[in-house]
Write an enzyme that holds these catalytic residues in place. Sequence first.
Site, PDB file in Angstrom:
ATOM      1  N   GLY A 236      30.841  39.344  52.069  1.00  0.00           N
ATOM      2  CA  GLY A 236      30.289  40.372  51.196  1.00  0.00           C
ATOM      3  C   GLY A 236      30.219  41.768  51.771  1.00  0.00           C
ATOM      4  O   GLY A 236      29.902  42.714  51.045  1.00  0.00           O
ATOM      5  N   CYS A 345      55.069  39.252  31.623  1.00  0.00           N
ATOM      6  CA  CYS A 345      54.950  39.289  30.164  1.00  0.00           C
ATOM      7  C   CYS A 345      53.499  39.125  29.726  1.00  0.00           C
ATOM      8  O   CYS A 345      53.137  38.145  29.065  1.00  0.00           O
ATOM      9  CB  CYS A 345      55.816  38.202  29.544  1.00  0.00           C
ATOM     10  SG  CYS A 345      57.521  38.358  30.061  1.00  0.00           S
ATOM     11  N   GLU A 346      52.675  40.008  30.156  1.00  0.00           N
ATOM     12  CA  GLU A 346      51.268  40.065  29.761  1.00  0.00           C
ATOM     13  C   GLU A 346      50.929  41.541  29.674  1.00  0.00           C
ATOM     14  O   GLU A 346      51.291  42.306  30.571  1.00  0.00           O
ATOM     15  CB  GLU A 346      50.354  39.482  30.866  1.00  0.00           C
ATOM     16  CG  GLU A 346      50.408  38.000  31.047  1.00  0.00           C
ATOM     17  CD  GLU A 346      49.591  37.236  30.019  1.00  0.00           C
ATOM     18  OE1 GLU A 346      48.814  37.851  29.259  1.00  0.00           O
ATOM     19  OE2 GLU A 346      49.772  36.018  29.986  1.00  0.00           O
ATOM     20  N   TYR A 374      42.506  38.747  49.426  1.00  0.00           N
ATOM     21  CA  TYR A 374      42.622  38.281  48.050  1.00  0.00           C
ATOM     22  C   TYR A 374      43.846  38.880  47.350  1.00  0.00           C
ATOM     23  O   TYR A 374      43.867  39.050  46.140  1.00  0.00           O
ATOM     24  CB  TYR A 374      41.332  38.571  47.254  1.00  0.00           C
ATOM     25  CG  TYR A 374      40.101  38.077  47.962  1.00  0.00           C
ATOM     26  CD1 TYR A 374      39.845  36.716  48.067  1.00  0.00           C
ATOM     27  CD2 TYR A 374      39.215  38.960  48.585  1.00  0.00           C
ATOM     28  CE1 TYR A 374      38.727  36.247  48.747  1.00  0.00           C
ATOM     29  CE2 TYR A 374      38.102  38.495  49.277  1.00  0.00           C
ATOM     30  CZ  TYR A 374      37.867  37.142  49.344  1.00  0.00           C
ATOM     31  OH  TYR A 374      36.769  36.681  50.028  1.00  0.00           O
TER      32      TYR A 374
END
Length: 416
Positions: A236, A345-346, A374
């Site tokens: 964090g 394709c989004e 990430y």
Amino acid sequence: MNTHPLRELIKNAKLMSGIRQSYGTPTYIYVKGQIEHNVNRLKNTLATYFNKSHICYAVKANSNPHLLRLMKSVHPALGGDCSSPGEIYAAELSDIDPQHCIYTGNYESNNDIAIALDKGIYLNLDDETSFDRLLSVGMPKRISFRLNPGFGKGTFSQITTAGENAKFGIPAEKIIKAYQKAQDAGIKQFGLQCMAGSGNLDEDYWVELLTAIFYHTKKIESKLGISFDFISIGGGLGIPYKDEDTPLDYDRLFSKLSNLMYHNYPDKPSAPALWVEPGKSFIGDAGFILSQVTGLKESYKNFVGIDAGMETLMRPALYGAYHRMFKVGEHGMNNGSYDFTGPICENTDRIAIAREFPKVKEDDLIAIMDAGAYGYAMSHNFNTRPRAAEVLLDGNAHRLIRKRETIEDIFSGCNV
Ligand code: LLP
């Protein structure tokens, strides 16, 4: 205002073109010196302010074994924070001592627990029911539970991992019962873990969190007559993703946390060790994506097409996360506002939205910053796109640390 630590590097057009020539694009590039700096900074700060401390790198942030080995070379006692058998495997490949590792599952299978237990990895349980299941698998010497103190904080609601909406941890009201159960089963050594959100740059939040943790450890100790070997604040620790973000001042932050620790546990030798599980703060700013402009389109908006889309970096599409981007070489003046999109394709396939940027043309190179954590780890194969290559940069020398996936790799497990 703080400029990105790798800003000057991205100006080195010759080096970046050389990397494109050797490995193609999109490619994840990690900078050795920056990783060493990040590991040393936390290691030295903890040693300054705490009698006993331990670092478990959060393998989920980036599980490339070459990078894990590099971190371990800087801090030989480094452990791994693992959350799956795959992350345990990555830690093993990197020669990280399993006894230095912690396993934090959530809704894990009995098989997951058995693997961690069998390797001798220390278990941190997400619920009392996990303990019931553990008993059917085996009995460890020491156990910890993950506390949900009723609040948490992260850069986005999606990465806030405690509080009423969080799927993680044991609610404060139930935490004593969990330890009671473990004590009744004969366990005598205990820790407590609390990972309440990712990407925190707010010093006051950390103080508030540790204060809440100590409130609970003290209560558990006096009620059950147990003591804690360690307290883990999870990961964090935030990094700046924007020039205007203020980085954490480690000296100030950890001296405050140390004061809190030794106020609650004045006898330093018997006080719990402080454990930290850094992901982002170890590898986030040390990695970037080298991507190439594939096409420009003037539509209702201005689009810059690049070869790294949401399959290469999920964070912008998933959280609306902001990543700084630089044109490789001399940046020049911004000349317009563009949406940067990949080949997926989004319509959520955006790396940046309405970003002020200098003029670019096809084949120009773009660096997408702060992608070390990430980034690759959350990349995927949608549209049957192979995953990017990974490269380590040491000064001007580069080497491939994971080859680009091929289309054949994607289909290698298929029974055609
Ligand atoms: N320990 C545990 C138990 C965790 O679940 C995590 C991250 C960490 C440590 C490391 O946290 P860090 O130092 O990286 O903040 N995919 C999101 C972040 C999700 C974090 C989940 N747990 C992102 O891209 O921002």
